[in-house]
Design an enzyme around this catalytic site. Structure first.
Site, PDB file in Angstrom:
ATOM      1  N   HIS A  43       0.862  -1.181   0.000  1.00 33.34           N
ATOM      2  CA  HIS A  43       0.000   0.000   0.000  1.00 33.34           C
ATOM      3  C   HIS A  43       0.900   1.233   0.000  1.00 33.34           C
ATOM      4  O   HIS A  43       1.238   1.769   1.053  1.00 33.34           O
ATOM      5  CB  HIS A  43      -0.918  -0.007   1.226  1.00 33.34           C
ATOM      6  CG  HIS A  43      -1.939   1.088   1.226  1.00 33.34           C
ATOM      7  ND1 HIS A  43      -3.167   0.951   1.848  1.00 33.34           N
ATOM      8  CD2 HIS A  43      -1.939   2.335   0.696  1.00 33.34           C
ATOM      9  CE1 HIS A  43      -3.870   2.062   1.689  1.00 33.34           C
ATOM     10  NE2 HIS A  43      -3.134   2.916   0.997  1.00 33.34           N
ATOM     11  N   GLU A  70      -2.686  -1.770  -3.046  1.00 33.22           N
ATOM     12  CA  GLU A  70      -3.788  -1.039  -2.434  1.00 33.22           C
ATOM     13  C   GLU A  70      -3.510   0.457  -2.509  1.00 33.22           C
ATOM     14  O   GLU A  70      -2.354   0.872  -2.472  1.00 33.22           O
ATOM     15  CB  GLU A  70      -3.939  -1.418  -0.955  1.00 33.22           C
ATOM     16  CG  GLU A  70      -4.182  -2.880  -0.684  1.00 33.22           C
ATOM     17  CD  GLU A  70      -4.220  -3.180   0.802  1.00 33.22           C
ATOM     18  OE1 GLU A  70      -4.710  -4.265   1.161  1.00 33.22           O
ATOM     19  OE2 GLU A  70      -3.760  -2.336   1.601  1.00 33.22           O
ATOM     20  N   HIS A 190      -7.815  -6.664   7.184  1.00 32.63           N
ATOM     21  CA  HIS A 190      -7.635  -5.676   8.255  1.00 32.63           C
ATOM     22  C   HIS A 190      -7.847  -6.333   9.625  1.00 32.63           C
ATOM     23  O   HIS A 190      -8.952  -6.713   9.984  1.00 32.63           O
ATOM     24  CB  HIS A 190      -8.555  -4.460   8.130  1.00 32.63           C
ATOM     25  CG  HIS A 190      -7.959  -3.244   8.786  1.00 32.63           C
ATOM     26  ND1 HIS A 190      -7.113  -2.375   8.136  1.00 32.63           N
ATOM     27  CD2 HIS A 190      -8.048  -2.786  10.053  1.00 32.63           C
ATOM     28  CE1 HIS A 190      -6.730  -1.417   8.948  1.00 32.63           C
ATOM     29  NE2 HIS A 190      -7.266  -1.651  10.119  1.00 32.63           N
ATOM     30  N   GLY A 213      -1.061  -8.187   7.069  1.00 38.17           N
ATOM     31  CA  GLY A 213       0.264  -7.622   7.234  1.00 38.17           C
ATOM     32  C   GLY A 213       0.678  -7.465   8.679  1.00 38.17           C
ATOM     33  O   GLY A 213       1.560  -8.171   9.166  1.00 38.17           O
TER      34      GLY A 213
END
Length: 240
Positions: A43, A70, A190, A213
């Site tokens: 991201h 992302e 998430h 992550g």
């Protein structure tokens, strides 16, 4: 089996805290794939506080599984992904100063904008996913954008899992079913972790992919990256 995409932003955060190239995000991406990851997620943010624009170009040649990028679809982001051509772009509504993603798109409000963005990405041959909450109207409007997938924002599930996992999962099951009925594939991400991932995967049997992550990289500090990836993949095995 649900695919595991490893988000390596936190590796870049650690590197950037000291400068230089340790830990090396390209080496970590190669190793993660060797250890069984089904994809790599990054991201890149405008301030480059973790993944940098240069990292995205350096990573592309070594990704032999799936590359998921992302980000908020600013002109700069769109230029980047159309040049790099990852397998998937996940659109998030984060403003530039956001610490981390904290909400999904209001796809009704931003329908026209998302239709235009997704049209550009599809013309470039890139699969699209929209980061979204469990509001059913937003799910239905996501389908109107012509996206391929939605990525369910799972922080509310993770936050409530320990208190009442059945209640925590209910809106996600409903949203996932609505997405599939509308012709969309379902990803999730998430705050998913070794604690809550297996139950989420079991309750949404058609889940295509999870992007993880923070928890995974934190677990790797204790277990090592190879064992950690194996442990996460074990949570994603579909029961027969």
């Amino acid at each position: 089996m649900t695919k595991l995409s490893v988000n390596i932003n936190k590796v870049a955060t650690l590197r950037n805290s000291r400068g230089g190239s340790i830990p090396n995000v390209v080496r970590v991406a190669i190793d993660a794939q060797d250890f069984g990851a089904d994809g790599i997620t990054v991201h890149p943010r405008p301030d480059e506080r973790h993944i940098r624009r240069r990292d995205v170009f350096d990573l592309r040649p070594v990704i032999r599984t799936e590359f998921n990028i992302e980000g908020y679809p600013s002109p700069e982001f769109m230029e980047l992904v159309k040049n790099v051509k990852p397998h998937q772009v996940t659109l998030v509504p984060d403003p530039p100063e956001a610490l981390t993603s904290s909400a999904g798109w209001d796809t009704k409000l931003h329908l026209s904008f998302l239709q235009d963005i997704i049209g550009e990405l599809k013309e470039a041959g890139i699969r699209t996913s929209i980061f979204i909450g469990t509001d059913l109207e937003h799910i239905l409007y996501a389908a109107k954008t012509n996206t391929d997938r939605v990525e369910l924002y799972t922080e509310p599930y993770a936050s409530n899992y320990a208190k009442d996992r059945e209640k925590a999962i209910e809106p996600f099951v409903e949203a996932a079913n609505a997405a599939v009925k509308a012709g969309l594939m379902v990803n999730a991400g998430h705050d998913l972790s070794l604690e809550n991932l297996k139950y989420f995967n079991e309750r949404i049997p058609f889940l295509k992919e999870v992007s993880i992550g923070h928890a995974l990289i934190a677990d790797a500090l204790y277990f090592g990256l190879e064992k950690t990836i194996r442990l996460y993949k074990e949570q994603l095995v579909k029961e027969k």
